[in-house]
Design an enzyme around this catalytic site. Structure first.
Site, PDB file in Angstrom:
ATOM      1  NE  ARG A 314      -4.061   0.208   1.607  1.00 33.45           N
ATOM      2  CZ  ARG A 314      -3.869   1.352   2.303  1.00 33.45           C
ATOM      3  NH1 ARG A 314      -3.236   1.552   3.223  1.00 33.45           N
ATOM      4  NH2 ARG A 314      -4.404   2.454   1.816  1.00 33.45           N
ATOM      5  CB  CYS A 346      16.759  -4.249  -5.232  1.00 35.66           C
ATOM      6  SG  CYS A 346      17.420  -5.644  -4.117  1.00 35.66           S
ATOM      7  CE1 TYR A 375      -9.059  -4.062  -1.218  1.00 36.29           C
ATOM      8  CE2 TYR A 375      -9.322  -2.661   0.434  1.00 36.29           C
ATOM      9  CZ  TYR A 375      -9.897  -3.440  -0.298  1.00 36.29           C
ATOM     10  OH  TYR A 375     -11.324  -3.454  -0.785  1.00 36.29           O
TER      11      TYR A 375
HETATM   12  C1  PLP Z   1     -13.460  -3.122  -3.760  1.00 37.83           C
HETATM   13  C2  PLP Z   1     -14.648  -2.994  -3.644  1.00 37.83           C
HETATM   14  C3  PLP Z   1     -15.690  -2.865  -2.685  1.00 37.83           C
HETATM   15  C4  PLP Z   1     -15.037  -2.591  -1.161  1.00 37.83           C
HETATM   16  O1  PLP Z   1     -14.308  -1.631  -1.165  1.00 37.83           O
HETATM   17  P1  PLP Z   1     -13.785  -1.067   0.341  1.00 37.83           P
HETATM   18  O2  PLP Z   1     -13.395   0.067   0.292  1.00 37.83           O
HETATM   19  O3  PLP Z   1     -12.732  -2.114   0.850  1.00 37.83           O
HETATM   20  O4  PLP Z   1     -14.931  -1.137   1.309  1.00 37.83           O
HETATM   21  C5  PLP Z   1     -17.111  -3.069  -2.653  1.00 37.83           C
HETATM   22  N1  PLP Z   1     -17.613  -3.260  -3.841  1.00 37.83           N
HETATM   23  C6  PLP Z   1     -16.855  -3.448  -4.804  1.00 37.83           C
HETATM   24  C7  PLP Z   1     -17.686  -3.482  -6.221  1.00 37.83           C
HETATM   25  C8  PLP Z   1     -15.628  -3.213  -5.026  1.00 37.83           C
HETATM   26  O5  PLP Z   1     -14.811  -3.264  -6.107  1.00 37.83           O
END
Ligand code: PLP
Length: 424
Positions: A314, A346, A375
Protein backbone atom coordinates in the site's frame (compact mmCIF):
# COMPACT_ATOMS: atom_id res chain seq x y z
CA UNK A 1 -11.64 1.19 17.84
CA UNK A 2 -9.63 -1.99 17.65
CA UNK A 3 -8.18 -4.57 19.99
CA UNK A 4 -4.47 -3.82 19.57
CA UNK A 5 -3.63 -2.11 22.84
CA UNK A 6 -0.68 -1.79 25.22
CA UNK A 7 -0.87 -3.69 28.46
CA UNK A 8 1.95 -3.28 30.92
CA UNK A 9 3.93 -1.60 28.17
CA UNK A 10 3.58 -4.46 25.66
CA UNK A 11 1.37 -4.27 22.58
CA UNK A 12 -1.24 -7.02 22.61
CA UNK A 13 -3.63 -8.43 20.04
CA UNK A 14 -6.67 -8.91 22.26
CA UNK A 15 -5.20 -10.91 25.18
CA UNK A 16 -2.11 -12.16 23.37
CA UNK A 17 1.20 -10.30 23.72
CA UNK A 18 2.64 -9.74 20.24
CA UNK A 19 6.17 -10.85 21.24
CA UNK A 20 4.66 -14.27 21.92
CA UNK A 21 3.40 -14.50 18.33
CA UNK A 22 6.72 -13.26 16.97
CA UNK A 23 8.59 -15.88 18.97
CA UNK A 24 6.29 -18.70 17.98
CA UNK A 25 5.62 -17.90 14.29
CA UNK A 26 8.51 -15.65 13.34
CA UNK A 27 8.38 -12.26 11.64
CA UNK A 28 7.15 -10.70 9.48
CA UNK A 29 3.62 -11.88 10.19
CA UNK A 30 0.10 -10.52 9.78
CA UNK A 31 -1.99 -10.68 12.96
CA UNK A 32 -5.79 -10.34 12.87
CA UNK A 33 -8.22 -9.77 15.73
CA UNK A 34 -11.51 -11.66 15.76
CA UNK A 35 -13.07 -9.22 18.24
CA UNK A 36 -12.29 -6.30 15.93
CA UNK A 37 -13.69 -8.02 12.85
CA UNK A 38 -16.82 -8.84 14.82
CA UNK A 39 -17.17 -5.34 16.15
CA UNK A 40 -16.89 -3.77 12.71
CA UNK A 41 -19.55 -6.06 11.32
CA UNK A 42 -21.79 -5.21 14.25
CA UNK A 43 -21.33 -1.48 13.75
CA UNK A 44 -22.63 -1.76 10.17
CA UNK A 45 -25.41 -4.02 11.28
CA UNK A 46 -26.50 -1.45 13.88
CA UNK A 47 -26.20 1.37 11.35
CA UNK A 48 -28.69 -0.37 9.05
CA UNK A 49 -31.03 -1.58 11.80
CA UNK A 50 -34.67 -1.32 10.87
CA UNK A 51 -34.02 -1.58 7.13
CA UNK A 52 -34.04 -5.02 5.52
CA UNK A 53 -30.40 -5.50 4.60
CA UNK A 54 -27.51 -7.82 3.89
CA UNK A 55 -23.90 -6.91 4.60
CA UNK A 56 -21.84 -8.51 1.85
CA UNK A 57 -18.25 -8.40 3.06
CA UNK A 58 -16.01 -7.38 0.13
CA UNK A 59 -13.63 -10.27 0.57
CA UNK A 60 -11.00 -8.90 -1.76
CA UNK A 61 -9.88 -6.85 1.27
CA UNK A 62 -8.88 -10.00 3.15
CA UNK A 63 -9.97 -13.41 1.93
CA UNK A 64 -8.22 -15.69 4.37
CA UNK A 65 -10.49 -18.66 5.05
CA UNK A 66 -10.40 -18.05 8.79
CA UNK A 67 -11.45 -14.42 8.36
CA UNK A 68 -14.25 -15.51 6.04
CA UNK A 69 -15.42 -18.04 8.63
CA UNK A 70 -15.63 -15.31 11.24
CA UNK A 71 -17.69 -13.18 8.86
CA UNK A 72 -19.89 -16.07 7.75
CA UNK A 73 -20.53 -16.95 11.39
CA UNK A 74 -21.87 -13.43 11.93
CA UNK A 75 -24.31 -13.89 9.07
CA UNK A 76 -22.43 -11.83 6.50
CA UNK A 77 -22.89 -12.35 2.81
CA UNK A 78 -19.91 -11.93 0.50
CA UNK A 79 -19.06 -9.68 -2.42
CA UNK A 80 -16.78 -11.65 -4.74
CA UNK A 81 -14.90 -10.44 -7.80
CA UNK A 82 -13.54 -13.67 -9.26
CA UNK A 83 -14.21 -17.38 -9.52
CA UNK A 84 -11.41 -17.88 -7.00
CA UNK A 85 -13.15 -15.66 -4.47
CA UNK A 86 -16.46 -17.41 -5.17
CA UNK A 87 -14.81 -20.74 -4.35
CA UNK A 88 -13.25 -19.31 -1.20
CA UNK A 89 -16.62 -17.98 -0.05
CA UNK A 90 -18.29 -21.34 -0.63
CA UNK A 91 -15.43 -23.14 1.12
CA UNK A 92 -15.95 -20.90 4.16
CA UNK A 93 -19.56 -22.02 4.31
CA UNK A 94 -21.29 -19.04 2.73
CA UNK A 95 -24.38 -20.15 0.82
CA UNK A 96 -24.77 -19.00 -2.79
CA UNK A 97 -27.88 -16.98 -1.88
CA UNK A 98 -25.61 -14.71 0.13
CA UNK A 99 -22.97 -14.14 -2.54
CA UNK A 100 -22.99 -11.21 -4.96
CA UNK A 101 -20.61 -11.28 -7.91
CA UNK A 102 -19.01 -7.97 -8.93
CA UNK A 103 -16.29 -7.10 -11.45
CA UNK A 104 -15.93 -5.80 -15.00
CA UNK A 105 -14.43 -8.93 -16.54
CA UNK A 106 -16.42 -11.97 -15.47
CA UNK A 107 -15.67 -14.87 -17.79
CA UNK A 108 -18.22 -17.38 -19.01
CA UNK A 109 -16.50 -20.00 -16.83
CA UNK A 110 -16.99 -17.81 -13.77
CA UNK A 111 -20.64 -17.19 -14.68
CA UNK A 112 -21.21 -20.92 -15.05
CA UNK A 113 -19.51 -21.64 -11.73
CA UNK A 114 -21.73 -19.16 -9.89
CA UNK A 115 -24.96 -20.11 -11.67
CA UNK A 116 -24.44 -23.78 -10.95
CA UNK A 117 -23.27 -23.22 -7.38
CA UNK A 118 -25.95 -20.67 -6.52
CA UNK A 119 -25.73 -16.90 -6.53
CA UNK A 120 -27.68 -14.04 -5.02
CA UNK A 121 -27.00 -11.68 -7.90
CA UNK A 122 -24.53 -10.71 -10.57
CA UNK A 123 -23.62 -7.04 -10.54
CA UNK A 124 -23.39 -6.57 -14.30
CA UNK A 125 -21.04 -3.87 -15.52
CA UNK A 126 -21.58 -3.69 -19.29
CA UNK A 127 -23.90 -4.66 -22.14
CA UNK A 128 -21.51 -7.27 -23.57
CA UNK A 129 -21.40 -8.86 -20.12
CA UNK A 130 -25.20 -8.80 -19.94
CA UNK A 131 -25.46 -10.61 -23.28
CA UNK A 132 -22.84 -13.18 -22.30
CA UNK A 133 -24.59 -13.84 -18.98
CA UNK A 134 -27.94 -14.25 -20.74
CA UNK A 135 -26.43 -16.79 -23.10
CA UNK A 136 -24.69 -18.75 -20.33
CA UNK A 137 -27.82 -18.79 -18.15
CA UNK A 138 -30.07 -19.94 -21.01
CA UNK A 139 -27.55 -22.63 -21.86
CA UNK A 140 -27.95 -23.97 -18.32
CA UNK A 141 -31.74 -23.58 -18.39
CA UNK A 142 -31.51 -20.92 -15.66
CA UNK A 143 -32.22 -17.25 -15.19
CA UNK A 144 -29.45 -15.11 -13.77
CA UNK A 145 -30.47 -12.63 -11.05
CA UNK A 146 -28.99 -9.28 -12.00
CA UNK A 147 -28.38 -5.80 -10.67
CA UNK A 148 -26.81 -3.46 -13.17
CA UNK A 149 -23.94 -1.40 -11.86
CA UNK A 150 -24.48 2.20 -12.73
CA UNK A 151 -21.77 4.79 -12.78
CA UNK A 152 -23.29 7.90 -11.19
CA UNK A 153 -20.47 10.23 -12.31
CA UNK A 154 -19.68 11.29 -8.77
CA UNK A 155 -16.23 12.26 -7.56
CA UNK A 156 -15.47 10.09 -4.54
CA UNK A 157 -12.58 12.42 -3.58
CA UNK A 158 -10.20 9.57 -2.90
CA UNK A 159 -6.90 8.33 -4.36
CA UNK A 160 -7.13 8.13 -8.18
CA UNK A 161 -6.30 4.41 -8.20
CA UNK A 162 -9.34 3.56 -6.06
CA UNK A 163 -11.92 6.05 -7.40
CA UNK A 164 -14.50 4.20 -9.48
CA UNK A 165 -17.57 6.40 -9.81
CA UNK A 166 -16.51 8.99 -12.40
CA UNK A 167 -17.55 8.64 -16.01
CA UNK A 168 -13.92 8.14 -17.09
CA UNK A 169 -13.58 5.01 -14.90
CA UNK A 170 -14.01 1.53 -16.36
CA UNK A 171 -16.79 0.57 -13.97
CA UNK A 172 -20.52 0.25 -14.58
CA UNK A 173 -22.69 1.81 -17.25
CA UNK A 174 -23.30 5.56 -17.34
CA UNK A 175 -26.37 6.29 -15.26
CA UNK A 176 -27.79 8.36 -18.11
CA UNK A 177 -28.00 5.18 -20.22
CA UNK A 178 -29.42 2.99 -17.46
CA UNK A 179 -33.06 2.96 -18.62
CA UNK A 180 -32.03 1.85 -22.06
CA UNK A 181 -29.87 -0.98 -20.69
CA UNK A 182 -32.57 -2.13 -18.24
CA UNK A 183 -35.02 -2.24 -21.14
CA UNK A 184 -32.58 -4.42 -23.04
CA UNK A 185 -32.09 -6.66 -19.97
CA UNK A 186 -35.84 -7.08 -19.58
CA UNK A 187 -36.01 -8.55 -23.10
CA UNK A 188 -33.44 -11.24 -22.30
CA UNK A 189 -34.89 -14.57 -21.27
CA UNK A 190 -31.84 -15.62 -19.24
CA UNK A 191 -31.82 -12.44 -17.15
CA UNK A 192 -33.94 -11.61 -14.13
CA UNK A 193 -33.69 -8.00 -13.01
CA UNK A 194 -33.57 -7.67 -9.22
CA UNK A 195 -32.05 -4.29 -8.51
CA UNK A 196 -29.46 -1.59 -9.01
CA UNK A 197 -25.81 -1.61 -7.98
CA UNK A 198 -23.41 1.27 -7.38
CA UNK A 199 -19.89 1.49 -5.90
CA UNK A 200 -18.07 4.78 -6.23
CA UNK A 201 -14.67 4.03 -4.75
CA UNK A 202 -12.66 3.09 -1.72
CA UNK A 203 -11.26 4.90 1.33
CA UNK A 204 -13.91 7.63 1.15
CA UNK A 205 -13.36 10.19 3.87
CA UNK A 206 -16.57 12.16 3.41
CA UNK A 207 -20.26 11.33 3.06
CA UNK A 208 -21.20 13.91 0.42
CA UNK A 209 -20.24 11.67 -2.55
CA UNK A 210 -22.45 8.91 -1.12
CA UNK A 211 -25.32 11.31 -0.66
CA UNK A 212 -25.00 12.41 -4.29
CA UNK A 213 -24.67 8.88 -5.66
CA UNK A 214 -27.48 7.35 -3.60
CA UNK A 215 -29.81 10.23 -4.49
CA UNK A 216 -29.21 9.44 -8.16
CA UNK A 217 -29.86 5.77 -7.47
CA UNK A 218 -33.15 6.66 -5.75
CA UNK A 219 -34.25 8.72 -8.75
CA UNK A 220 -33.28 5.89 -11.05
CA UNK A 221 -35.23 3.38 -8.95
CA UNK A 222 -38.40 5.42 -9.44
CA UNK A 223 -37.75 5.85 -13.16
CA UNK A 224 -37.14 2.13 -13.65
CA UNK A 225 -40.23 1.20 -11.67
CA UNK A 226 -42.24 3.58 -13.85
CA UNK A 227 -40.81 1.71 -16.83
CA UNK A 228 -42.26 -1.49 -15.38
CA UNK A 229 -39.15 -3.07 -13.85
CA UNK A 230 -39.21 -4.77 -10.49
CA UNK A 231 -36.47 -3.17 -8.39
CA UNK A 232 -36.39 -4.87 -5.01
CA UNK A 233 -32.73 -4.56 -4.03
CA UNK A 234 -30.24 -1.73 -3.95
CA UNK A 235 -26.58 -2.68 -3.66
CA UNK A 236 -24.80 0.47 -2.49
CA UNK A 237 -21.25 -0.88 -2.66
CA UNK A 238 -18.53 -0.36 -0.09
CA UNK A 239 -15.76 2.15 0.29
CA UNK A 240 -16.17 3.77 3.69
CA UNK A 241 -12.72 4.99 4.76
CA UNK A 242 -10.79 4.19 7.92
CA UNK A 243 -8.42 6.36 9.98
CA UNK A 244 -4.96 5.25 8.85
CA UNK A 245 -3.46 8.25 10.60
CA UNK A 246 -5.07 8.20 13.99
CA UNK A 247 -3.56 11.48 15.07
CA UNK A 248 -5.39 13.58 12.50
CA UNK A 249 -7.96 11.62 10.53
CA UNK A 250 -11.59 11.06 11.44
CA UNK A 251 -13.48 9.52 8.54
CA UNK A 252 -17.26 9.30 8.77
CA UNK A 253 -18.82 6.84 11.16
CA UNK A 254 -20.84 3.90 9.85
CA UNK A 255 -23.79 5.22 11.85
CA UNK A 256 -23.82 8.46 9.84
CA UNK A 257 -23.34 6.50 6.62
CA UNK A 258 -26.42 4.48 7.64
CA UNK A 259 -28.31 7.74 8.09
CA UNK A 260 -27.38 8.81 4.55
CA UNK A 261 -28.73 5.50 3.27
CA UNK A 262 -31.94 5.88 5.25
CA UNK A 263 -32.44 9.43 4.05
CA UNK A 264 -31.71 8.82 0.36
CA UNK A 265 -33.15 5.37 -0.37
CA UNK A 266 -34.88 4.27 2.84
CA UNK A 267 -38.36 5.17 1.56
CA UNK A 268 -38.16 2.89 -1.48
CA UNK A 269 -38.92 -0.35 0.33
CA UNK A 270 -35.89 -2.07 -1.15
CA UNK A 271 -33.62 -4.54 0.55
CA UNK A 272 -30.31 -2.77 1.06
CA UNK A 273 -27.01 -4.46 0.35
CA UNK A 274 -23.68 -2.92 1.26
CA UNK A 275 -20.21 -4.22 0.45
CA UNK A 276 -17.73 -2.98 3.06
CA UNK A 277 -14.25 -4.45 2.89
CA UNK A 278 -11.64 -2.08 4.28
CA UNK A 279 -13.71 -0.91 7.23
CA UNK A 280 -14.32 -4.48 8.35
CA UNK A 281 -10.77 -5.81 7.97
CA UNK A 282 -8.41 -2.81 7.86
CA UNK A 283 -8.05 -1.99 11.52
CA UNK A 284 -8.56 -5.63 12.47
CA UNK A 285 -5.02 -6.43 11.38
CA UNK A 286 -1.45 -5.39 11.93
CA UNK A 287 1.79 -6.37 10.27
CA UNK A 288 4.35 -7.35 12.86
CA UNK A 289 7.94 -6.83 11.75
CA UNK A 290 11.42 -6.82 13.25
CA UNK A 291 14.15 -4.24 12.79
CA UNK A 292 17.14 -5.88 11.05
CA UNK A 293 19.46 -2.88 11.04
CA UNK A 294 19.57 0.68 12.19
CA UNK A 295 21.54 2.34 9.42
CA UNK A 296 22.96 5.81 9.90
CA UNK A 297 22.46 7.89 6.79
CA UNK A 298 23.26 11.42 5.73
CA UNK A 299 20.74 13.65 7.40
CA UNK A 300 18.49 10.72 8.25
CA UNK A 301 18.61 7.29 9.79
CA UNK A 302 17.02 4.21 8.29
CA UNK A 303 15.22 1.46 10.10
CA UNK A 304 15.61 -1.54 7.83
CA UNK A 305 12.88 -4.01 8.73
CA UNK A 306 12.25 -7.61 7.73
CA UNK A 307 9.00 -6.88 5.89
CA UNK A 308 8.93 -5.22 2.50
CA UNK A 309 6.77 -3.84 -0.28
CA UNK A 310 6.01 -7.37 -1.45
CA UNK A 311 4.33 -8.06 1.91
CA UNK A 312 2.45 -4.75 2.20
CA UNK A 313 2.34 -2.80 -1.04
CA UNK A 314 0.00 0.00 0.00
CA UNK A 315 2.67 2.63 0.73
CA UNK A 316 4.38 1.97 -2.64
CA UNK A 317 1.14 1.65 -4.59
CA UNK A 318 -1.14 4.30 -3.07
CA UNK A 319 1.32 6.48 -1.16
CA UNK A 320 -0.52 5.14 1.85
CA UNK A 321 0.26 5.97 5.44
CA UNK A 322 0.36 3.28 8.11
CA UNK A 323 0.86 4.23 11.74
CA UNK A 324 4.01 2.52 13.01
CA UNK A 325 4.29 1.72 16.68
CA UNK A 326 6.89 -0.09 18.77
CA UNK A 327 5.69 -3.32 20.35
CA UNK A 328 7.47 -2.36 23.56
CA UNK A 329 5.87 0.93 24.48
CA UNK A 330 8.19 3.91 24.59
CA UNK A 331 8.64 5.46 28.00
CA UNK A 332 6.32 8.43 28.39
CA UNK A 333 8.02 11.61 27.25
CA UNK A 334 10.69 9.69 25.30
CA UNK A 335 12.15 11.82 22.56
CA UNK A 336 10.99 11.11 19.02
CA UNK A 337 13.21 11.54 15.98
CA UNK A 338 12.64 11.04 12.26
CA UNK A 339 13.41 7.69 10.65
CA UNK A 340 12.89 6.30 7.18
CA UNK A 341 11.36 2.87 7.65
CA UNK A 342 12.32 0.68 4.71
CA UNK A 343 12.31 -2.94 3.62
CA UNK A 344 15.08 -5.05 2.09
CA UNK A 345 13.72 -5.07 -1.50
CA UNK A 346 15.92 -3.56 -4.19
CA UNK A 347 13.72 -0.59 -5.04
CA UNK A 348 13.53 2.85 -3.53
CA UNK A 349 9.75 2.41 -3.58
CA UNK A 350 10.24 -0.15 -0.83
CA UNK A 351 9.71 2.54 1.78
CA UNK A 352 7.01 2.31 4.43
CA UNK A 353 7.53 5.76 5.86
CA UNK A 354 9.79 8.76 5.32
CA UNK A 355 11.01 10.97 8.14
CA UNK A 356 8.56 9.34 10.52
CA UNK A 357 8.90 10.50 14.11
CA UNK A 358 9.53 7.43 16.22
CA UNK A 359 11.14 6.64 19.52
CA UNK A 360 14.66 5.33 19.24
CA UNK A 361 14.85 1.79 17.92
CA UNK A 362 17.54 -0.83 17.53
CA UNK A 363 18.11 -4.08 15.67
CA UNK A 364 15.88 -6.80 17.08
CA UNK A 365 13.06 -4.45 18.09
CA UNK A 366 9.55 -5.36 17.04
CA UNK A 367 7.37 -2.81 15.26
CA UNK A 368 3.72 -2.99 14.25
CA UNK A 369 2.29 -1.43 11.12
CA UNK A 370 -1.27 -0.66 12.06
CA UNK A 371 -4.35 -0.82 9.83
CA UNK A 372 -2.83 -3.58 7.71
CA UNK A 373 -5.72 -6.04 7.79
CA UNK A 374 -7.22 -4.95 4.46
CA UNK A 375 -5.42 -4.97 1.11
CA UNK A 376 -2.32 -6.29 2.87
CA UNK A 377 -1.84 -10.05 2.69
CA UNK A 378 -4.14 -10.35 -0.33
CA UNK A 379 -1.93 -8.05 -2.41
CA UNK A 380 1.34 -9.69 -1.36
CA UNK A 381 3.71 -11.26 -3.83
CA UNK A 382 6.92 -13.25 -3.74
CA UNK A 383 8.94 -10.47 -5.37
CA UNK A 384 12.64 -10.89 -4.64
CA UNK A 385 11.82 -14.56 -3.89
CA UNK A 386 10.55 -13.60 -0.49
CA UNK A 387 8.01 -16.23 0.63
CA UNK A 388 4.48 -15.01 1.37
CA UNK A 389 4.35 -14.19 5.04
CA UNK A 390 2.17 -16.11 7.49
CA UNK A 391 -1.14 -14.93 8.87
CA UNK A 392 -2.32 -15.43 12.45
CA UNK A 393 -5.81 -15.06 13.88
CA UNK A 394 -6.27 -14.13 17.52
CA UNK A 395 -9.40 -14.70 19.55
CA UNK A 396 -9.21 -13.73 23.22
CA UNK A 397 -6.14 -15.44 24.64
CA UNK A 398 -5.86 -17.92 21.77
CA UNK A 399 -4.03 -17.58 18.50
CA UNK A 400 -3.54 -19.82 15.50
CA UNK A 401 -1.60 -19.70 12.26
CA UNK A 402 -4.26 -19.41 9.57
CA UNK A 403 -1.82 -19.34 6.68
CA UNK A 404 1.58 -20.89 7.11
CA UNK A 405 4.76 -19.45 5.69
CA UNK A 406 5.64 -21.61 2.67
CA UNK A 407 9.00 -23.29 2.62
CA UNK A 408 11.59 -22.40 -0.02
CA UNK A 409 11.19 -25.94 -1.33
CA UNK A 410 7.48 -25.30 -1.91
CA UNK A 411 8.27 -22.07 -3.71
CA UNK A 412 10.84 -23.71 -5.95
CA UNK A 413 8.63 -26.71 -6.65
CA UNK A 414 6.14 -24.50 -8.48
CA UNK A 415 8.66 -23.78 -11.22
CA UNK A 416 9.43 -26.49 -13.74
CA UNK A 417 12.16 -27.00 -16.29
CA UNK A 418 11.15 -27.67 -19.93
CA UNK A 419 12.55 -30.88 -21.48
CA UNK A 420 15.03 -29.01 -23.70
CA UNK A 421 16.69 -27.53 -20.66
CA UNK A 422 16.59 -30.53 -18.37
CA UNK A 423 19.34 -32.49 -20.24
CA UNK A 424 22.16 -30.77 -18.44
C1 PLP B 1 -13.37 -2.98 -3.63
C2 PLP B 1 -14.83 -3.05 -3.67
C3 PLP B 1 -15.58 -2.98 -2.50
C4 PLP B 1 -14.96 -2.77 -1.14
O1 PLP B 1 -14.39 -1.53 -0.99
P1 PLP B 1 -13.82 -1.11 0.46
O2 PLP B 1 -13.22 0.20 0.24
O3 PLP B 1 -12.83 -2.14 0.85
O4 PLP B 1 -14.98 -1.08 1.39
C5 PLP B 1 -16.95 -3.13 -2.59
N1 PLP B 1 -17.56 -3.32 -3.79
C6 PLP B 1 -16.87 -3.38 -4.94
C7 PLP B 1 -17.59 -3.59 -6.20
C8 PLP B 1 -15.49 -3.25 -4.93
O5 PLP B 1 -14.81 -3.29 -6.07
Amino acid sequence: MDHFLYRNGILHAEDVPLPEIAASVGTPVYVYSTATLTRHFQVFSDALAGMPHLICYAMKANSNQAVLRVMAGLGAGMDVVSGGEYRRAKAAGVPGERIVFSGVGKTREEMTLALEGGIRQFNVESEPELLALDEVARGLGLRAPVAIRVNPDVDAKTHAKIATGKSENKFGIPIARAREVYAEAARLEGIEITGIDVHIGSQLTGLAPYEAAFTRVADLTEALRADGHSITRLDLGGGLGIPYRRANEAPPLPFDYGEVIRRTVGHLGCEIEIEPGRLIAGNAGILLTEVIYLKKGEGRDFLIVDSAMNDLIRPAMYDAWHDIVPVVEATPGAELRPFDVVGPVCESGDTFARARDLPDAAAGDLLAFRSAGAYGAVMASEYNSRPLIPEVLVSGDQFAVVRARPSFEEMLARDSIPPWLSET
